[in-house]
Write an enzyme that holds these catalytic residues in place. Sequence first.
Site, mmCIF file in Angstrom:
data_model
loop_
_atom_site.group_PDB
_atom_site.id
_atom_site.type_symbol
_atom_site.label_atom_id
_atom_site.label_comp_id
_atom_site.label_asym_id
_atom_site.label_seq_id
_atom_site.Cartn_x
_atom_site.Cartn_y
_atom_site.Cartn_z
ATOM 1 N N THR A 176 3.615 0.171 -5.643
ATOM 2 C CA THR A 176 2.988 1.054 -4.672
ATOM 3 C C THR A 176 1.824 1.802 -5.310
ATOM 4 O OG1 THR A 176 5.016 1.244 -3.474
ATOM 5 C CG2 THR A 176 3.597 3.153 -3.368
ATOM 6 N N VAL A 205 11.971 0.182 6.451
ATOM 7 C CA VAL A 205 10.908 1.155 6.183
ATOM 8 C C VAL A 205 11.278 1.910 4.910
ATOM 9 C CG1 VAL A 205 9.718 3.223 7.032
ATOM 10 C CG2 VAL A 205 10.327 1.399 8.632
ATOM 11 N N GLY A 206 10.318 2.066 3.999
ATOM 12 C CA GLY A 206 10.577 2.768 2.743
ATOM 13 C C GLY A 206 10.030 4.188 2.760
ATOM 14 N N ASP A 207 10.190 4.846 1.641
ATOM 15 C CA ASP A 207 9.753 6.252 1.508
ATOM 16 C C ASP A 207 8.249 6.445 1.676
ATOM 17 O OD1 ASP A 207 9.521 4.749 -0.954
ATOM 18 O OD2 ASP A 207 9.011 6.614 -1.954
ATOM 19 N N THR A 227 6.535 6.814 -6.213
ATOM 20 C CA THR A 227 6.742 5.363 -6.300
ATOM 21 C C THR A 227 8.118 5.119 -6.897
ATOM 22 O OG1 THR A 227 6.052 3.275 -7.303
ATOM 23 C CG2 THR A 227 5.506 5.261 -8.542
ATOM 24 N N GLY A 228 8.823 4.153 -6.346
ATOM 25 C CA GLY A 228 10.148 3.876 -6.882
ATOM 26 C C GLY A 228 11.035 3.298 -5.806
ATOM 27 N N GLY A 230 12.684 3.147 -2.865
ATOM 28 C CA GLY A 230 12.429 3.983 -1.699
ATOM 29 C C GLY A 230 13.653 4.609 -1.056
HETATM 30 N N1 ASP Z 1 8.690 3.130 -2.870
HETATM 31 C C1 ASP Z 1 8.320 1.813 -2.385
HETATM 32 C C2 ASP Z 1 9.336 1.361 -1.365
HETATM 33 O O1 ASP Z 1 10.514 1.559 -1.572
HETATM 34 C C3 ASP Z 1 8.280 0.803 -3.467
HETATM 35 C C4 ASP Z 1 7.371 1.121 -4.618
HETATM 36 O O2 ASP Z 1 7.192 2.289 -4.964
HETATM 37 O O3 ASP Z 1 6.822 0.177 -5.188
HETATM 38 O O4 ASP Z 1 8.939 0.761 -0.395
#
Ligand code: ASP
Length: 309
Positions: A176, A205-207, A227-228, A230
């Site tokens: 991300t 759906v992610g964070d 980022t991480g 989610g």
């Molecule tokens: N946070 C993002 C998600 O879970 C993934 C990422 O940070 O690469 O969609």
Amino acid sequence: MKKFAFALHGGAGTILKSAMTPEKEKAYRNALSQALSAGESILKHGGSAIDAVEKAVIEMENSALFNAGYGSVFTHDISHELDASIMDGNGRRAGAVAGIKRIKNPISLCRKIMDKSEHVFLLAEGAEAFAREEGEELVPESYYSTDSRKEQLLKIRDSLKTQLDHADDQLKKFGTVGAVALDTAGNLGAATSTGGITNKRFSRVGDTAIIGSGTYAENGVCAISSTGWGEYFIRCVAAYEVAALMKYGKMSIEDAAGKLINETIPEMGGDGGVIGVDQGGNITMPFNTEGMYRAKVDSESGPQIYIYR
Ligand code: ASP
């Protein structure tokens, strides 16, 4: 000159020096540096934090290296569904999208939702219909696809696992992109954009799409981009958790973001990182993975780019 501060990330994860070629590292450093200077040149000429974060995220969405816009990861059904959000600390205005399949730069659509609609969060087809009305650039879904992302999916498609980006074989990489800024007028802004996680189910759906989890900005407090993994960032309302620790707990940005990334998220079983800037222009970029693509610059010191711990 009045103070400005700017930071960005291109994802956290298992980014090991031993697994990186000099060419690949150079390409990442160049892409980070280009996005950083795009934001910096806006801020140093007195432009707004929100313009700087949008512009830097567009640069990274247009690069195949990051999991956002062009180069986004694949879902289990071999398609793409992108999430993004933006927040202006001045007035706590926000725009967010999820499940995007046709927009070249999802972050610009978030900006238009924030500036031109009466809503904060638009989904999939509805968001794309709004994009058409507003003249946002549309692309065929195949625009996002790259061979390396397809290989990542095909390796794990038959498993039940989802994979966080920048992964070659481990399950621990995120790609991300995000940016945070303090402008010379004292406004804070944050923006985040992603393709999500490889092999995700349709409609996950992610964070990144969620204000308060992936993105948060409030003048007088901080601007944060996450980022991480989610699901964990949603469950602990990650970006707002940092703001709340600062606002009500009177913590510094460094302590608040450090507590989230080194205590709260790992105690729940998740991982990742955040970038943040506070009203004084202090920048923090903690992560609990092996690496995080990240860069910062402010009115007092020149650009700094980091990948590993
Ligand atoms: N946070 C993002 C998600 O879970 C993934 C990422 O940070 O690469 O969609």
